[in-house]
Design a protein around this motif. Structure first.
Motif, PDB file in Angstrom:
ATOM      1  N   THR A   8      -6.122   6.012   5.147  1.00 11.18           N
ATOM      2  CA  THR A   8      -4.975   7.207   3.989  1.00 11.18           C
ATOM      3  C   THR A   8      -5.368   8.458   2.997  1.00 11.18           C
ATOM      4  OG1 THR A   8      -3.719   4.977   3.463  1.00 11.18           O
ATOM      5  CG2 THR A   8      -3.623   7.236   2.267  1.00 11.18           C
ATOM      6  N   HIS A  40       5.764   4.386  11.425  1.00  8.91           N
ATOM      7  CA  HIS A  40       4.198   4.766  11.094  1.00  8.91           C
ATOM      8  C   HIS A  40       3.522   4.812  12.451  1.00  8.91           C
ATOM      9  CE1 HIS A  40       0.860   5.403   9.119  1.00  8.91           C
ATOM     10  NE2 HIS A  40       0.604   4.670   9.799  1.00  8.91           N
ATOM     11  N   GLY A  99       4.432   6.062   6.709  1.00  6.63           N
ATOM     12  CA  GLY A  99       3.524   4.699   5.891  1.00  6.63           C
ATOM     13  C   GLY A  99       3.427   4.761   4.167  1.00  6.63           C
ATOM     14  N   LEU A 134       4.898   0.851   5.042  1.00  2.75           N
ATOM     15  CA  LEU A 134       4.230   0.135   4.472  1.00  2.75           C
ATOM     16  C   LEU A 134       3.719  -0.082   2.928  1.00  2.75           C
ATOM     17  CD1 LEU A 134       0.883   1.346   6.234  1.00  2.75           C
ATOM     18  CD2 LEU A 134       2.395  -0.134   6.899  1.00  2.75           C
ATOM     19  N   LEU A 148      -0.054   1.607   0.951  1.00  3.17           N
ATOM     20  CA  LEU A 148      -0.878   1.871   1.707  1.00  3.17           C
ATOM     21  C   LEU A 148      -2.553   2.330   1.235  1.00  3.17           C
ATOM     22  CD1 LEU A 148      -1.032   3.622   4.424  1.00  3.17           C
ATOM     23  CD2 LEU A 148      -0.205   6.025   3.031  1.00  3.17           C
TER      24      LEU A 148
END
Length: 265
Positions: free
Chosen positions: A210, A126, A194, A198, A201
């Motif tokens: 985002t 990412h 992501g 993640l 996000l």
């Protein structure tokens, strides 16, 4: 290693490369692309160790505003120099080289804050795709400015100056859309990785990034659809490109700048 002397020398080299390329664009000196690349490469070789030192000084594995800026500009300069071997994009260095130097100098003076996070393989994917997307689209923004200047000059029948130095407008626009294509692919990879890797996000500290990244993705995707469906070009392409890049700048640096530089948190 003393970061300031390295940063100062890199700044001088970047500015020298930008000035020569700018003078070439205005037909004040003969083109010396090899020399410009060499000067910029020397600046980059001084840039990289300073960036590495700043990352090492970060309190966490996620660098703060100043270090993030200098890292991304190093990536952008590197991508530009490589791309210039295959595409006529070296004129974008007139803007990118000085910005890289300014970011590097600023990073040696501004406080370097960061958050704690782990760079697992998915997160590393990412981070790398995000940096490359920003670098490619930053070059696209500089290219868009040149296309805009060239377009306006031709509309007003000004065929001297930079119009004579730049490739034909059709070539400049083709390169612009090639950059946007490459950037949107990398941005898609960044957003997708992501979402996958993640934890959240849309957490408070990531929500703005985002949302703005998604809006930029929509703008660039709409631009590409408009190009190949309706033949968008010229100033419309310039405005959409700069609008998308502006959102990305806010996504990458907006909250970091406010929290770390203005509020000093």
């Amino acid at each position: 290693m003393q970061a300031l002397p390295f940063a100062t020398m890199a700044f001088i080299l970047y500015v020298a490369a930008a000035i020569w390329q700018g003078m070439t664009l205005f037909r004040r000196v003969p083109p010396r692309q090899g020399m410009v690349r060499l000067i910029a490469v020397l600046g980059l070789l001084l840039h990289i160790p300073v960036a590495i030192k700043l990352v090492g000084q970060s309190p966490g594995l996620l660098p703060g505003f100043s270090t993030s800026a200098t890292l991304l500009m190093a990536v952008a300069v590197n991508v530009l120099l490589v791309a210039s071997l295959f595409k006529p994009v070296l004129n974008a260095g007139i803007a990118l080289f000085p910005l890289a130097g300014i970011a590097l100098l600023a990073a040696t003076w501004l406080p370097n804050q960061g958050g704690h996070t782990g760079l697992k393989p998915g997160i590393l994917l990412h981070a790398v795709s995000s940096a490359l997307a920003f670098a490619v689209l930053a070059i696209a923004a500089a290219q868009a400015v040149l296309v805009g200047l060239q377009n306006q000059a031709l509309r007003h029948h000004h065929i001297r100056g930079i119009v004579q130095s730049l490739p034909p407008l059709t070539t400049m626009e083709r390169v612009l859309f090639e950059l946007v294509w490459a950037g949107i692919i990398l941005l898609t990879l960044s957003i997708a990785s992501g979402l996958i890797f993640l934890d959240n996000l849309f957490a408070q500290h990531l929500a703005h990034k985002t949302v703005l990244s998604l809006l930029a993705w929509i703008i660039f995707t709409t631009l590409l659809i408009g190009r190949y469906r309706f033949g968008w070009r010229g100033m419309r392409a310039v405005r959409w490109t700069l609008g998308g890049c502006g959102l990305l700048v806010l996504a990458y640096f907006g909250s970091k700048f406010v929290l770390e530089i203005i509020l000093n948190r």
